[in-house]
Design a protein around this motif. Sequence first.
Motif, short mmCIF file in Angstrom:
data_model
loop_
_atom_site.label_atom_id
_atom_site.label_comp_id
_atom_site.label_asym_id
_atom_site.label_seq_id
_atom_site.Cartn_x
_atom_site.Cartn_y
_atom_site.Cartn_z
N ARG A 136 0.83 -1.19 0.00
CA ARG A 136 0.00 0.00 0.00
C ARG A 136 0.87 1.25 0.00
NH1 ARG A 136 -3.09 -2.22 5.22
NH2 ARG A 136 -0.87 -2.28 5.74
N LYS A 137 0.27 2.40 -0.25
CA LYS A 137 1.04 3.64 -0.39
C LYS A 137 1.88 3.94 0.84
CE LYS A 137 -1.76 6.17 -3.77
NZ LYS A 137 -2.55 7.41 -4.02
N GLY A 138 1.34 3.69 2.01
CA GLY A 138 2.06 4.02 3.23
C GLY A 138 2.93 2.90 3.77
N ASP A 139 3.06 1.80 3.03
CA ASP A 139 3.79 0.64 3.55
C ASP A 139 5.30 0.75 3.41
OD1 ASP A 139 1.52 -0.59 4.39
OD2 ASP A 139 1.32 -1.91 2.66
N GLY A 140 5.80 1.68 2.59
CA GLY A 140 7.24 1.81 2.42
C GLY A 140 7.83 0.65 1.66
N HIS A 141 9.12 0.38 1.93
CA HIS A 141 9.82 -0.70 1.24
C HIS A 141 9.59 -2.02 1.96
CE1 HIS A 141 11.94 2.11 -1.36
NE2 HIS A 141 12.16 2.85 -0.31
N PRO A 142 9.61 -3.13 1.24
CA PRO A 142 9.46 -4.44 1.89
C PRO A 142 10.58 -4.70 2.89
CG PRO A 142 9.19 -4.64 -0.50
CD PRO A 142 9.70 -3.26 -0.23
N GLY A 143 10.23 -5.33 3.99
CA GLY A 143 11.22 -5.67 5.01
C GLY A 143 11.74 -7.09 4.85
N PRO A 144 12.73 -7.47 5.67
CA PRO A 144 13.35 -8.79 5.52
C PRO A 144 12.42 -9.95 5.78
CG PRO A 144 14.17 -7.64 7.49
CD PRO A 144 13.39 -6.65 6.70
N LYS A 145 11.47 -9.80 6.73
CA LYS A 145 10.59 -10.93 7.04
C LYS A 145 9.71 -11.29 5.85
CE LYS A 145 7.43 -12.62 10.63
NZ LYS A 145 6.34 -13.12 9.77
N ALA A 146 9.10 -10.26 5.22
CA ALA A 146 8.26 -10.52 4.05
C ALA A 146 9.08 -11.10 2.91
CB ALA A 146 7.56 -9.24 3.60
N LEU A 147 10.32 -10.66 2.77
CA LEU A 147 11.14 -11.14 1.66
C LEU A 147 11.61 -12.57 1.88
CD1 LEU A 147 13.12 -7.95 0.67
CD2 LEU A 147 11.75 -9.36 -0.85
N TRP A 148 12.04 -12.90 3.11
CA TRP A 148 12.50 -14.29 3.27
C TRP A 148 11.33 -15.27 3.18
CZ3 TRP A 148 13.84 -12.32 8.61
CH2 TRP A 148 13.04 -12.86 9.61
N GLU A 149 10.14 -14.87 3.67
CA GLU A 149 8.99 -15.76 3.52
C GLU A 149 8.55 -15.84 2.06
OE1 GLU A 149 6.00 -14.55 6.28
OE2 GLU A 149 7.12 -15.28 8.03
N GLY A 150 8.66 -14.71 1.35
CA GLY A 150 8.35 -14.72 -0.08
C GLY A 150 9.32 -15.56 -0.87
N MET A 151 10.61 -15.52 -0.48
CA MET A 151 11.62 -16.33 -1.18
C MET A 151 11.34 -17.82 -1.02
SD MET A 151 13.87 -14.55 -2.87
CE MET A 151 15.31 -15.61 -3.00
N LEU A 152 10.84 -18.21 0.16
CA LEU A 152 10.49 -19.63 0.36
C LEU A 152 9.45 -20.07 -0.67
CD1 LEU A 152 10.10 -19.98 4.24
CD2 LEU A 152 12.06 -20.56 2.84
N LYS A 153 8.41 -19.25 -0.84
CA LYS A 153 7.36 -19.60 -1.79
C LYS A 153 7.88 -19.53 -3.22
CE LYS A 153 3.50 -18.29 1.17
NZ LYS A 153 2.29 -17.45 1.34
N LEU A 154 8.73 -18.55 -3.49
CA LEU A 154 9.27 -18.43 -4.84
C LEU A 154 10.06 -19.68 -5.22
CD1 LEU A 154 9.87 -16.91 -7.44
CD2 LEU A 154 11.77 -15.77 -6.26
#
Length: 423
Positions: free
Chosen positions: A388-406
């Motif tokens: 969302r507009k106010g969410d800023g840049h993705p953080g490490p937790k979302a990225l490492w969990e996203g990498m698992l799914k990727l």
Amino acid sequence: MTKRLIRLADDLSSNPTASIPIACGGWGETKAAYRLLDNEALDWRAMLEAHRAPTIGRMVGLERVLCLQDTTELDFTSQPGIVGLGRLSYERQHGMYLHPTLAVSENGVALGVLDAWMWARKPKSEADVPESLRWIEGYERVAELAAQVPSTRLVYVADREGDIRALLDRAAALGHPADYLVRARHDRVLAEGGKLRAQVESQSALGEVEFALPPAPGRKGRTVMQSLRMARVTLARCGSKTCEVTVILAREESPPAGEKPIEWLLLTNEAVETLDEACLRIAWYRRRWLVEIFFRILKSGCRVEALQLATVERLERALVVYLIIAWRILHLVTLGRDCPQLPCEVVFAPEEWQAAWLVAKRQPPPETPPTLGEMTRMVAGFGGFLGRKGDGHPGPKALWEGMLKLMAYVEAFQAARNVYGVG
């Protein structure tokens, strides 16, 4: 052995939160992984060197690189029977300590792990090596590295544990081949009399610096305004040596009600004369927070304290692999934030970004790879980032969990291609 190590790194990076048996995906692969980690011919320092060399390559061409050092406890109390561990902060805890050197650009991009110390404390009844030596040797190794990157100035950055007089004297004896920026813990005596803090507090403020303080456990994020004072002083003799340093006092004069003021007392060998120069050192010191994020990825993301290995030597070899995996996640976070317009193939393999595109967009991937910023947000979306507009840049937790799914998506699409000839 090299092929097996590469295979193990691939398996663990594809599922960094999983145990070694789950990440390896089968008993045969698991046995091979354990044999590798038990192989005395596999030196963890040589393993790290394979990562250190390209890290130095990423440093070449940069005007300045920050070398962040810190120590973290690895608590294996819940994993009984590991041979070679020692006591931690409390006698009933057992584990080991990790002290890495993380290379970071001035803009905050994590470049790699340059060095690491791993050790377990001996019983109190036995003589042990002073742990302060790791900070002094840490500076020495950064200073040695300076000769390999002569066009890049290195800055050794440490928190209060690094405020060791022997370290400052050693840097001076070597001629400061690398600069240092250390948060002061001691109110040291000056050669001309008086104390360090009183001397800098007596100076007129150079001006102010403002920055956004990120949230932390028990603390909300907020805007901080600090006044800056500076003095060039000579520390009193230690043995036969005096030591000249610049001290910078950054103090939040009017924190919000109920908030503790943010105050840093920093020491550097460099002469600092202007407000801009002082603000630059504050910006460098704030990059030290990245090593805390690095430790969080290592412990919470990679779950290294859940490793079930029989000896500390096996742990050391496994930890090197996880250091590199944790760096890759942090590199993705920081590079995607700082250089979002780069093509994503600087970080992601073609099969990775194409699989992400297929899942996220539900359409065939384009001929031209998406930007790194777009790809980072796609991967973070798999990990729960809403964008969302106010969410800023993705953080490490979302990225490492996203990498698992990727990684799971990549494996599925590769299987479909092999079996059905699609994709």
